[in-house]
Scaffold this active site. Sequence first.
Site, PDB file in Angstrom:
ATOM      1  N   TYR A 141       8.473  -7.094   4.494  1.00 10.82           N
ATOM      2  CA  TYR A 141       9.204  -6.836   5.736  1.00 10.82           C
ATOM      3  C   TYR A 141       9.565  -8.128   6.479  1.00 10.82           C
ATOM      4  O   TYR A 141      10.405  -8.132   7.363  1.00 10.82           O
ATOM      5  CB  TYR A 141       8.404  -5.925   6.672  1.00 10.82           C
ATOM      6  N   LYS A 192      -0.117  -3.515  -6.903  1.00 10.12           N
ATOM      7  CA  LYS A 192       0.693  -3.178  -8.075  1.00 10.12           C
ATOM      8  C   LYS A 192       0.573  -4.355  -9.042  1.00 10.12           C
ATOM      9  O   LYS A 192       1.575  -4.959  -9.462  1.00 10.12           O
ATOM     10  CB  LYS A 192       2.145  -2.929  -7.609  1.00 10.12           C
TER      11      LYS A 192
END
Length: 361
Positions: A141, A192
């Site tokens: 972000y 991940k």
Amino acid sequence: MSHKILVLPGDGIGPEIVQQGLKLLACLSEDFSLDIHVEQALLGGVAVDECGVPLPDATLEQARAADAILLGAVGGPKYDDLPREQRPERGLLALRSELNLFANLRPALLYPQLAAASTLKDEVVAGLDIMIVRELTGGIYFGQPRGVETLTGGERRGFNTLEYRESEIERIGHSAFVTAQRRNRRLCSVDKANVLEVSELWRETMQRVAADYPDVELTHMYVDNAAMQLVRAPKQFDVIVTTNMFGDILSDCAAMLTGSIGMLPSASLDGRNKGLYEPIHGSAPDIAGRDEANPLATLLSIAMLLRYSLGQAEIADRIEAAVGDVLQTGCRTADIQTADGRLVGTEAMGDAVIAALRERQ
Ligand code: NAD
């Protein structure tokens, strides 16, 4: 010891729910001998209306001087067409980043009285009590470069950058381990790492931080599996720590397990226990000014404020228990209404919690 609390009512239902919070803070001063000083300031649309900007300098100054901040909510349709920099949500983002509030704590706790309000089966969610610790000031972000560019030939390409420094991972890691120490001492780090290099660094760093907390059990899970496990068997989790974007998504998913966003508080903390406390919901313009909003997320945000910024865990426990007492009597705002519930408004729900808290004194 005196505590300075800055209250930012904001927009929409913000002022109504914060009003219940102010009553609770007054009760804590009067009946629990807490030396609390409350100031109010403008943030969001109301600040745009009065000062032309969503985060006025005076508000930022007061926020810096406060021990903790309580926020209602910001935003509303009236402000949707403003230039991006003037939008109410920008004020909130700027406040979080100016105060370096990098650790976002979002509990997903299901009061047993509301098990029927969840979309999941009772046995899957009854007794649910998870804490998600989301990194709030880094990751994709905020990463640079970002943008949309036009390639030769005219096609456009959009891009964002996912990056984390070791120091950023370490500090959110420490916050999460300390949070786990205060709970059931199990921490699941979600990443991940099978695909992303950033996640490999995240995992490696979490493992290194774990050496400082031998009493906490650290496990790792890929984010796709974590999303699945949250709806399959959510009670397996105690504390989850994850990146900004994964945390954004997983915490909303966890929130829904509990039935209504009107029930869920949050804390955004710096490294020294200063925090911004707010319900996770928005300004709900559709019900603003109608005495319909559920104030419990705001009152539970004050419980978090007492626990994390004022070191008053015992009073925090009592506020949470008082909310349980009120739900047990069947008192319900419209968003958590059940077949056997008694419908009440915002004011009456706030009064009921304060009365229940006084009984627990
Ligand atoms: P919202 O959370 O305001 O509302 C979603 C739905 O939940 C609505 O139907 C609303 O009536 C209901 N709801 C929300 N809080 C409730 C409560 N306490 N009691 C009962 N019902 C409640 O989300 P939205 O409609 O997407 O956003 C409205 C505005 O809020 C937008 O301007 C948005 O940008 C802003 N927003 C602000 C924050 C914040 O201040 N932190 C967070 C999210 C959205």
